[in-house]
Scaffold this active site. Structure first.
Site, short mmCIF file in Angstrom:
data_model
loop_
_atom_site.label_atom_id
_atom_site.label_comp_id
_atom_site.label_asym_id
_atom_site.label_seq_id
_atom_site.Cartn_x
_atom_site.Cartn_y
_atom_site.Cartn_z
N GLY A 180 7.26 6.17 1.98
CA GLY A 180 6.79 4.77 2.23
C GLY A 180 6.89 4.06 1.00
O GLY A 180 6.04 3.26 0.27
N LYS A 231 -13.15 -1.55 -4.75
CA LYS A 231 -12.09 -2.17 -4.24
C LYS A 231 -12.29 -2.59 -2.73
O LYS A 231 -11.96 -3.69 -2.17
CB LYS A 231 -10.70 -1.48 -4.43
N ALA A 280 6.68 -1.61 -1.72
CA ALA A 280 6.42 -2.24 -2.76
C ALA A 280 5.61 -1.27 -3.97
O ALA A 280 6.05 -1.16 -4.75
CB ALA A 280 5.36 -3.50 -2.44
#
Length: 322
Positions: A8, A205, A11
């Site tokens: 994958g 996060k 980005a």
């Protein structure tokens, strides 16, 4: 030679692959569509700190061609794992370390957790235990992703900020496999600390993502507006307080307070969250890993999440009516 496959390589995966290649660590990437085609024909272009660098990682069209890897780095979104499983299986052998560089509550979360919920399946992110069966938690190395990057055109990744990939074993040990990957990432220019309590960092996060992402999808507001407007700020904060109660019941220790975490989000500025970007592009939304799993675990520990349940219902419906 250590074999690394980034599956994958959009980005974040593209950023990691490019920097590893630049540091002399060969990487194989698996990427789809126009981006994958561009990687095969033109290479991977990284735009970072005012510089443009072209690397040529090996691009696999069929994972069976390369076989089991030493490290399989998953940079997919959580809901993409099951659809990708047929491609992932050939890359996993008994000694493969699966690096879960994925946002939200991961399928391995309760592995070696200890306490009453050790090994309990989180149905929201691991329906019927299918992920656990094919991606064994015993082979997983947790990772928290901090960089921000975008695929600005097929084959071109722009790195905008951040350089840290925290790593951690589910049982808190400092393993040889974690140390080796940390060394390779540091050589590539990243910060890659090995944390003894990776879930604590995961929650810091997640804390923002569980509120900012769904609320941005519901309002279409950028992060700065979501936090600056008193009404939506209050909803964000209340939802995060609910999440903190769940996390602490599960043994998590927060190093910062909720208001400091919100302030950190505000510093990002006029940013569209990943969920809002996916909504605008007609893609599936990352709802369950970011909020659905938290609401599910709240039931385990006896914490009421009225705001969480409300926002979850609304954003699920928003996704269905997209």
């Amino acid at each position: 030679m250590t074999s690394i496959c980034v599956f994958g390589a959009g980005a974040i995966g593209g950023l990691m692959a490019a920097k590893l290649e630049m540091a002399g660590t060969p990487v194989t990437v698996v990427a789809r569509g126009p981006h994958g085609d561009a990687l095969r024909t033109k290479g991977l272009t990284l735009l970072s700190e005012g510089q443009e660098t072209v690397t040529r990682p090996r691009v696999a069209t069929d994972p069976k061609e390369i076989g089991p890897q030493d490290y399989l780095v998953l940079t997919l979104k959580a809901h993409s794992l099951l659809p990708a499983m047929a491609q992932l299986k050939p890359l996993i052998g008994p000694n493969t370390t699966i690096v879960a560089a994925i946002n939200g509550v991961p399928w391995w979360y309760t592995y070696k957790l200890g306490g009453d919920f050790d090994g309990r399946r989180i149905e929201s992110v691991d329906p019927e235990g299918k992920l656990t069966a094919d991606l064994p938690p015993s082979q997983v190395l947790g990772s928290i992703v901090y960089p921000a990057a975008d695929v600005v055109e097929p084959g071109v990744v722009e790195h905008t900020y951040g350089d840290r990939f925290s790593l951690g074993e589910p049982d808190g040990s400092r393993s040889e496999r974690a140390t080796r990957l940390s060394e390779l990432l540091i050589k590539a220019g990243f910060k890659a600390p090995v944390r003894p309590r990776i879930r604590d960092e995961l929650w810091v996060k997640l804390w923002g993502n569980m509120a900012f992402n769904p609320l941005s999808a519901l309002t279409t507001a950028t992060l700065d507006r979501l936090i600056a407007e008193p009404g939506t700020h209050a909803v964000c904060r209340a939802l995060m307080v609910e999440g903190q109660q769940v996390a602490e019941k599960l043994g998590v220790k927060f190093a910062i307070g909720v208001d400091k975490r919100i302030a950190g989000g505000a510093e990002v500025g006029a940013h569209k969250t990943s969920m809002l970007q996916d909504l605008e592009r007609g893609r599936p939304l990352e709802i369950e890993a970011l909020l659905g799993a938290v609401v599910e675990m709240a039931e385990w520990v006896g914490v009421d999440m009225p705001i969480g349940r409300t926002v979850l219902a609304l954003v699920r419906q928003r996704a269905a009516m997209r």
